[in-house]
Scaffold this active site. Sequence first.
Site, PDB file in Angstrom:
ATOM      1  N   ASP A   1      21.310  -0.355 -17.409  1.00 37.96           N
ATOM      2  CA  ASP A   1      21.330  -1.548 -16.575  1.00 37.96           C
ATOM      3  C   ASP A   1      20.424  -2.599 -17.211  1.00 37.96           C
ATOM      4  O   ASP A   1      19.222  -2.384 -17.364  1.00 37.96           O
ATOM      5  CB  ASP A   1      20.834  -1.189 -15.175  1.00 37.96           C
ATOM      6  CG  ASP A   1      20.787  -2.381 -14.229  1.00 37.96           C
ATOM      7  OD1 ASP A   1      21.192  -3.489 -14.630  1.00 37.96           O
ATOM      8  OD2 ASP A   1      20.335  -2.197 -13.088  1.00 37.96           O
TER       9      ASP A   1
ATOM     10  N   CYS B   1       0.844  -1.188   0.000  1.00 40.14           N
ATOM     11  CA  CYS B   1       0.000   0.000   0.000  1.00 40.14           C
ATOM     12  C   CYS B   1       0.885   1.245   0.000  1.00 40.14           C
ATOM     13  O   CYS B   1       1.806   1.360   0.831  1.00 40.14           O
ATOM     14  CB  CYS B   1      -0.899  -0.009   1.232  1.00 40.14           C
ATOM     15  SG  CYS B   1      -1.854   1.507   1.464  1.00 40.14           S
TER      16      CYS B   1
ATOM     17  N   CYS C   1      -5.274   0.064   6.200  1.00 39.27           N
ATOM     18  CA  CYS C   1      -5.584   1.494   6.368  1.00 39.27           C
ATOM     19  C   CYS C   1      -6.832   1.940   5.616  1.00 39.27           C
ATOM     20  O   CYS C   1      -7.272   3.078   5.774  1.00 39.27           O
ATOM     21  CB  CYS C   1      -4.397   2.357   5.958  1.00 39.27           C
ATOM     22  SG  CYS C   1      -4.126   2.440   4.158  1.00 39.27           S
TER      23      CYS C   1
END
Length: 445
Positions: free
Chosen positions: A355, A205, A230
Amino acid sequence: MSFKSSVAAGVGHLSYSVLHDVFNRGSSLPGLIALKIDPDILYHYKDRYDFAIVGGTNGKTTATALAVQALKQKYPDVLYNPTGSNMKRGIATIFMSAPKPKKKGLAVLEVDEANIVRIVKYFKPKAFVFTNLFRDQLDRYSELYATWDRMLEGVRMAPNATIIANADDPIFNSVDLPNPRVWYGFDDQPMGDLEAPSNTDGVVCPKCHHIIHYGFITYGGLGAYFCPNCGHKRPELDYRVTAVDEMTSADSTVKFDDYEFKIPVGGSYNIYNALAAYSLSRFMGVDQEAIKTAFEKSPEIFGRQERVQIGDKEMVIIMVKNQIGVDTVLDMIKTDKEPFSFAFMLTALPADGEDTSWIWDCNFETLKEHDIPYYLVGASNYKDAATRFKFGGFTDVNVEPDPAKLIDRIKEMPTKRLYVVTCYTAMRQLRKALAEQKLIDGGME
């Protein structure tokens, strides 16, 4: 316009004419030249257009192109960056190369996530369109929250702009803002209680960092999310996918708000892109029938399921730049009922992200579910790609360091269709070669 701006615009326009007309190039260099003369040349164009800015990790080019097709049904002068050149110099090129609109026009600009704040400095948009946020080019963007913070810098400079965002991405609803909001997402599946795999982007979250749950998942970390800790949850949808009737490797038939559309590109990720385009178009007052007409005649978007005929063979070019992009593309091409060959072209220049470790997170192994007779890896970082395929258990993988030579290599493939999943730089090199052989109308610089 100041004398300096006039000179910058004149030089930029001239360089564009030469590069475009003579060399089939010029998506960003003319803007770079003009910006060297006048770094604030973009101020000159702010009163000529209303603006919408399209941002996010994946899907910006496709969502922008589909939106422009739809918006043209109502607005006669719609300007956008069709090549996907979405940095400041590319955007400057677009304005300098366009004729001055007879009345106030509309500009729909795909903008690189890190550059939104640099563009909003000059243009105050009517709307932001946000597609998604995934881990991408970590050497440049860092992690998701750092990218979101950069985007928010630009949003906070335009508090009156409406945010049209993917409601299925938890991060877009994580910050309170004064901006009006419009939400789009999927609403075609029954609700349950699911968790995404542990290596999914945004698995926690964004408010309390508890593991997030989903009523359903579309792909990756997107879906009807809710936090059992939450209470953070997906907002109510303004525009929605109400049905996916058919989805193939080439197109999809779907319902947005119970109205049927044929989308000219395949894959669930492109349903999201079309829904983003639909949402912006509806916000701008385009009716559903006009959008339907626009989607059905929408042209191919370079490098985004672009189909090129080479003799009796078909090459399908699909650009990727991160793990979630590859995996959604693999899911899409596996729906193809016809035999196909597969090529993966890997480059690691600054435009791609330097990368290459992200390729180890890609689910190439799922290709083994299909009887694919010919594999090829290539481009400048072919050794990294070859190693990845070797450790994935693939045998007899062909190698071609030069993307341009795919045009010849396709002749040796036993199938009529080749999917080329490619990074940005390799795509540019391949399209340049295709243009030189008159197999497509234009390449890229």
